[in-house]
Design a protein around this motif. Structure first.
Motif, PDB file in Angstrom:
ATOM      1  N   SER A 184       0.822  -1.167  -0.011  1.00  0.00           N
ATOM      2  CA  SER A 184      -0.157   0.058   0.063  1.00  0.00           C
ATOM      3  C   SER A 184       0.981   1.177  -0.086  1.00  0.00           C
ATOM      4  N   GLU A 185       0.337   2.214  -0.665  1.00  0.00           N
ATOM      5  CA  GLU A 185       1.015   3.577  -0.869  1.00  0.00           C
ATOM      6  C   GLU A 185       0.223   4.799  -0.450  1.00  0.00           C
ATOM      7  N   PRO A 186       0.737   5.647   0.305  1.00  0.00           N
ATOM      8  CA  PRO A 186      -0.033   6.728   0.975  1.00  0.00           C
ATOM      9  C   PRO A 186      -0.443   7.651  -0.335  1.00  0.00           C
ATOM     10  N   PHE A 187      -1.678   8.147  -0.199  1.00  0.00           N
ATOM     11  CA  PHE A 187      -2.275   8.963  -1.218  1.00  0.00           C
ATOM     12  C   PHE A 187      -3.274   9.835  -0.513  1.00  0.00           C
ATOM     13  N   LYS A 188      -3.655  10.881  -1.521  1.00  0.00           N
ATOM     14  CA  LYS A 188      -4.436  11.988  -1.020  1.00  0.00           C
ATOM     15  C   LYS A 188      -5.536  12.065  -2.112  1.00  0.00           C
ATOM     16  N   ILE A 189      -6.993  12.168  -1.519  1.00  0.00           N
ATOM     17  CA  ILE A 189      -8.050  12.128  -2.462  1.00  0.00           C
ATOM     18  C   ILE A 189      -8.310  13.686  -3.017  1.00  0.00           C
ATOM     19  N   THR A 190      -8.208  13.915  -4.184  1.00  0.00           N
ATOM     20  CA  THR A 190      -8.364  15.324  -4.538  1.00  0.00           C
ATOM     21  C   THR A 190      -9.969  15.629  -5.032  1.00  0.00           C
ATOM     22  N   HIS A 191     -10.439  14.671  -5.558  1.00  0.00           N
ATOM     23  CA  HIS A 191     -12.019  14.907  -5.923  1.00  0.00           C
ATOM     24  C   HIS A 191     -12.681  13.608  -6.154  1.00  0.00           C
ATOM     25  N   SER A 192     -14.070  13.648  -6.002  1.00  0.00           N
ATOM     26  CA  SER A 192     -14.841  12.418  -6.238  1.00  0.00           C
ATOM     27  C   SER A 192     -16.090  12.697  -6.756  1.00  0.00           C
ATOM     28  N   MET A 193     -16.612  11.768  -7.427  1.00  0.00           N
ATOM     29  CA  MET A 193     -18.269  12.175  -8.055  1.00  0.00           C
ATOM     30  C   MET A 193     -19.016  10.818  -8.231  1.00  0.00           C
ATOM     31  N   LEU A 194     -20.105  10.974  -7.811  1.00  0.00           N
ATOM     32  CA  LEU A 194     -21.085   9.826  -7.828  1.00  0.00           C
ATOM     33  C   LEU A 194     -21.941  10.126  -9.282  1.00  0.00           C
ATOM     34  N   ASN A 195     -22.121   9.167 -10.028  1.00  0.00           N
ATOM     35  CA  ASN A 195     -23.172   9.357 -11.322  1.00  0.00           C
ATOM     36  C   ASN A 195     -24.005   8.020 -11.385  1.00  0.00           C
ATOM     37  N   THR A 196     -25.195   8.419 -11.760  1.00  0.00           N
ATOM     38  CA  THR A 196     -26.246   7.388 -11.769  1.00  0.00           C
ATOM     39  C   THR A 196     -26.654   7.226 -13.347  1.00  0.00           C
ATOM     40  N   THR A 197     -26.809   5.950 -13.873  1.00  0.00           N
ATOM     41  CA  THR A 197     -27.134   5.730 -15.083  1.00  0.00           C
ATOM     42  C   THR A 197     -28.666   6.067 -15.289  1.00  0.00           C
ATOM     43  N   GLU A 198     -28.834   6.462 -16.742  1.00  0.00           N
ATOM     44  CA  GLU A 198     -30.236   6.764 -16.901  1.00  0.00           C
ATOM     45  C   GLU A 198     -31.301   6.122 -16.514  1.00  0.00           C
ATOM     46  N   SER A 199     -31.181   4.535 -16.602  1.00  0.00           N
ATOM     47  CA  SER A 199     -32.086   3.796 -16.125  1.00  0.00           C
ATOM     48  C   SER A 199     -31.961   3.652 -14.424  1.00  0.00           C
ATOM     49  N   ASN A 200     -31.203   4.224 -13.626  1.00  0.00           N
ATOM     50  CA  ASN A 200     -30.932   4.201 -12.165  1.00  0.00           C
ATOM     51  C   ASN A 200     -30.837   2.897 -11.904  1.00  0.00           C
ATOM     52  N   GLY A 230       4.367  17.822 -11.437  1.00  0.00           N
ATOM     53  CA  GLY A 230       3.281  18.491 -10.333  1.00  0.00           C
ATOM     54  C   GLY A 230       1.921  18.797 -10.853  1.00  0.00           C
ATOM     55  N   LEU A 231       1.086  18.465  -9.942  1.00  0.00           N
ATOM     56  CA  LEU A 231      -0.367  18.616 -10.392  1.00  0.00           C
ATOM     57  C   LEU A 231      -0.924  19.670  -9.653  1.00  0.00           C
ATOM     58  N   ASP A 232      -1.523  20.940 -10.213  1.00  0.00           N
ATOM     59  CA  ASP A 232      -2.100  21.778  -9.271  1.00  0.00           C
ATOM     60  C   ASP A 232      -3.706  21.682  -9.288  1.00  0.00           C
ATOM     61  N   TYR A 233      -4.157  21.166  -9.956  1.00  0.00           N
ATOM     62  CA  TYR A 233      -5.641  20.903  -9.929  1.00  0.00           C
ATOM     63  C   TYR A 233      -6.105  19.669 -10.604  1.00  0.00           C
ATOM     64  N   ALA A 234      -7.131  18.915 -10.274  1.00  0.00           N
ATOM     65  CA  ALA A 234      -7.864  17.688 -10.553  1.00  0.00           C
ATOM     66  C   ALA A 234      -9.302  17.592 -10.424  1.00  0.00           C
ATOM     67  N   SER A 235     -10.147  17.365 -11.370  1.00  0.00           N
ATOM     68  CA  SER A 235     -11.373  17.082 -10.829  1.00  0.00           C
ATOM     69  C   SER A 235     -12.123  16.196 -11.982  1.00  0.00           C
ATOM     70  N   VAL A 236     -13.105  15.339 -11.569  1.00  0.00           N
ATOM     71  CA  VAL A 236     -13.732  14.522 -12.523  1.00  0.00           C
ATOM     72  C   VAL A 236     -15.090  15.524 -12.965  1.00  0.00           C
ATOM     73  N   LEU A 237     -15.325  15.554 -14.297  1.00  0.00           N
ATOM     74  CA  LEU A 237     -16.468  16.215 -14.928  1.00  0.00           C
ATOM     75  C   LEU A 237     -17.502  15.515 -15.219  1.00  0.00           C
ATOM     76  N   SER A 238     -18.842  16.137 -14.577  1.00  0.00           N
ATOM     77  CA  SER A 238     -20.075  15.301 -14.765  1.00  0.00           C
ATOM     78  C   SER A 238     -20.036  14.967 -16.428  1.00  0.00           C
ATOM     79  N   PRO A 239     -20.758  13.765 -16.831  1.00  0.00           N
ATOM     80  CA  PRO A 239     -21.148  12.580 -15.790  1.00  0.00           C
ATOM     81  C   PRO A 239     -20.113  11.375 -15.653  1.00  0.00           C
ATOM     82  N   GLY A 240     -18.896  11.907 -15.288  1.00  0.00           N
ATOM     83  CA  GLY A 240     -17.820  10.996 -15.047  1.00  0.00           C
ATOM     84  C   GLY A 240     -16.988  10.141 -16.109  1.00  0.00           C
TER      85      GLY A 240
END
Length: 641
Positions: free
Chosen positions: A183-199, A264-274
């Motif tokens: 296992s390696e240490p890590f930091k969470i920068t962003h997360s996103m939950l997406n639902t399919t059209e049929s749910n 180096g990374l300055d910014y990271a995000s998940v774009l909707s819909p993932g």
């Protein structure tokens, strides 16, 4: 090739007549509260000495806001408890700090770990890491001050170098160091939950940031493609995009993509819909690993050649030695030579003389052998017979790659090295193999010439100083998860000042310096039927100029309504810059030259915080500015409306 786009400011949000901030001596209500359990800020150990380590540890914000609720905030204590803060209670003598979950602690020592991080992926779902290599998916319930629901763990994920291992556990399961593997240490920068059209299913995307030695990075292509070397970049940022799928009440691992970002990374995000990412970083960068498909270029015409060889063998009953002889005069290129003894098989491949180990990706398994040179696969296939991986080795010297493969069954004689691959030549010994080196060298030169394109139409000596392109420019990228390509790119003309939460379901917004101002940009989601880009949504007057003068600044924050910006020093001082659209001025001003009464003006306020402890977190809401130290939480009432 990425599509270039521009970050175009909206003129109606700019104020060319802005004259500056007026210093206000008005006092602001400051409420100091002791936190129930102290907050610990972990620092790099002796082996974590790179700039990327310092940046990851030093800029960690221990206060977490919730896009789905503006009435609460969170922090993680020294003993890994997650506390929920009722913001409205901070103006009273009895603030509400509620422990909503205790992270399981599998090791006593946290040496080398990152600081624990928390991200809210949905209205009732969060992802948490202890900073030591474990990811928790947690059911939070509705996160309001009135809700006393305790969080419940859904799944624990153990992060390893080569893959994500998911282990479903009970809430009170015990951890052991053996479970973690590498296992390696890590930091969470962003997360996103997406639902399919049929749910019918949900997909959870998590971005995990690591700082790894280039010798330990699991990659499908050579890191030298991105300019990595032990001298220049001994440590690099690796961004892992991990996806989990929720079907029939259970979470399961879906896919892992790993991107190498050497500078180096300055910014990271998940774009909707993932299905895509937004990144801010310096070039070069790119994907190096995909758990579902190989990112290295495959062998040229491999499938066609294999089919032809199998037909020849099957229909004409040819053995490998005879087939090699028949094809000696064909266009089959010699890629490697090999020989065998009763105990082992020796393989030689020749590359450019200046080839280093970081130009190669070598994978030796009991039944397969794979060699990737930079981004191109040069050898990949099933071995004729099993080998002992533990006693097999490879060396590289002056561009000559040598394998020594230890046989499992020493009574077998090998007729070929790789199944359906006739690019190899079996020789008697190393001296005979040297005779083929000139042929292989010529093949390498031809391959490089074919892929190199036409020569430049001008010499670098013709370039003048004004033509030089700075190498330290950051860019905004859109990375497409389906094609593994960067589809859009914009060169930043100004410095990244900070980033802040946006509305639920949107990627965090970021603030860039534009002239002297700070402009807020919102990355677009992929649902819009137009070319992707970033929308200019607000402006903070002269913030770029102001921030450049604050050498002790640690955090810059702004509320969702952008009525003020706050710059927090590491110790003691806080600078608040109210915008002219902020209605809570508390005073009526008069413009002396004309006598005109001015209701709202831009004002600056300076606060001295009563604490000798370092500021570990800062959070701005529309009404409050929160500051967190190791033992105290300060709540500053900025706006009363």
């Amino acid at each position: 090739m990425e599509q270039l786009f521009e970050l175009r400011p909206r003129k109606d949000l700019l104020d060319p007549t802005f004259e500056g901030y007026k210093l206000s001596l008005d006092s602001l209500p400051v409420y100091k509260h002791e936190v129930p359990v102290a907050v610990e800020h972990l620092k790099p150990n002796e082996e974590q000495f790179s700039f990327q380590h310092v940046k990851t540890f030093g800029l960690h914000n221990h206060l977490i806001d919730d896009p789905w609720s503006d009435e609460v905030a969170f922090f993680i204590s020294k003993d890994l408890q997650i506390f929920k803060i009722n913001l409205h209670s901070l103006v009273s003598q009895s603030p509400e700090f509620k422990s909503v979950w205790q992270l399981p602690r599998h090791l006593e020592s946290r040496d080398g770990w990152f600081n624990a991080s928390l991200s809210f992926a949905g209205p009732e779902l969060a992802v948490v890491t202890d900073g030591g290599g474990v990811l928790h998916i947690v059911d939070t319930g509705v996160r309001t001050p009135a809700n006393s629901h305790l969080w419940q763990v859904c799944t624990h994920m153990f992060y390893c170098n080569e893959y994500c291992l998911m282990v479903s556990m009970l809430f009170k399961a015990k951890f052991s160091s053996e479970d973690l593997g590498n296992s390696e240490p890590f930091k969470i920068t962003h997360s996103m939950l997406n639902t399919t059209e049929s749910n019918q299913s949900e997909t959870l995307s998590v971005l995990a940031l690591k700082v790894e030695s280039i010798d330990k990075v699991e990659s499908q292509i050579a890191l030298s493609v991105f300019g990595c070397s032990e001298k220049e970049t001994p440590f690099i940022n690796c961004l892992e995009w991990v996806q989990y799928e929720h079907v029939d009440g259970h979470w399961s691992f879906k896919q892992l993509k790993r991107l190498a970002i050497p500078h180096g990374l300055d910014y990271a995000s998940v774009l909707s819909p993932g299905k895509a990412l937004c990144l801010i970083a310096r070039e070069p960068l790119g994907i190096i690993f995909d758990s579902k498909k190989n990112v290295a270029a495959p062998l040229e015409n491999k499938e066609r050649m294999q089919g032809m060889y199998k037909c020849l063998i099957a229909y004409f009953s040819l053995d490998w030695n005879l087939l090699n002889f028949l094809l000696d005069e064909t266009e089959t290129k010699v890629a490697y030579t090999w020989t065998e003894s009763p105990e082992e098989v020796t393989v030689w491949m020749t590359f450019d003389k200046h080839t280093s180990k970081h130009d190669l990706v070598v994978k030796i398994e009991s039944q397969t052998l794979k060699v990737v040179y930079k981004q191109q696969t040069y050898l990949d296939g099933e071995l004729a017979h099993p080998i002992s991986v533990g006693s097999s080795t490879w060396t590289l010297l002056d561009g000559k790659l040598e394998f020594i493969l230890s046989k499992v069954d020493k009574s077998l004689s090998w007729n070929h090295l790789i199944q359906s691959d006739l690019r190899g030549r079996k020789v008697l010994d190393a001296e005979t193999a040297a005779d083929y080196e000139s042929v292989i060298n010529m093949t390498m030169k031809e391959t490089q010439a074919e892929g190199g394109g036409r020569p430049p139409v001008f010499s670098s000596e013709q370039l003048e100083e004004c033509d030089d392109m700075p190498m330290d420019e950051s860019c905004v990228f859109r990375f497409d998860g389906e094609t593994n390509k960067f589809t859009h790119k914009a060169i930043l003309s100004g410095q990244l000042l900070f980033f802040t939460q946006s509305a639920p379901g949107l990627a965090p917004a970021f603030c860039l310096r534009h002239d002297v101002d700070g402009l807020i940009w919102q990355p677009m989601g992929d649902e819009l039927e137009q070319s992707w880009g970033c929308l200019h949504t607000a402006a903070l007057q002269a913030l770029g100029y102001i921030q450049a003068s604050k050498e002790q600044r640690k955090f810059t924050v702004a509320p969702p309504n952008m009525t003020y910006a706050a710059l927090c020093d590491a110790f003691s001082h806080v600078y608040i810059y109210r915008q002219s659209n902020c209605t809570s001025t508390g005073v009526e001003m008069v413009h002396r030259p004309t006598g005109r009464r001015v209701g709202n003006i831009a004002r600056q306020q300076v606060l001295n915080i009563d604490s000798s402890e370092e500021c570990l977190g800062a959070l701005a809401t529309n009404s409050f500015l929160l500051l967190l130290t190791s033992s105290s939480l300060f709540s500053i009432r900025v706006n009363s409306d």
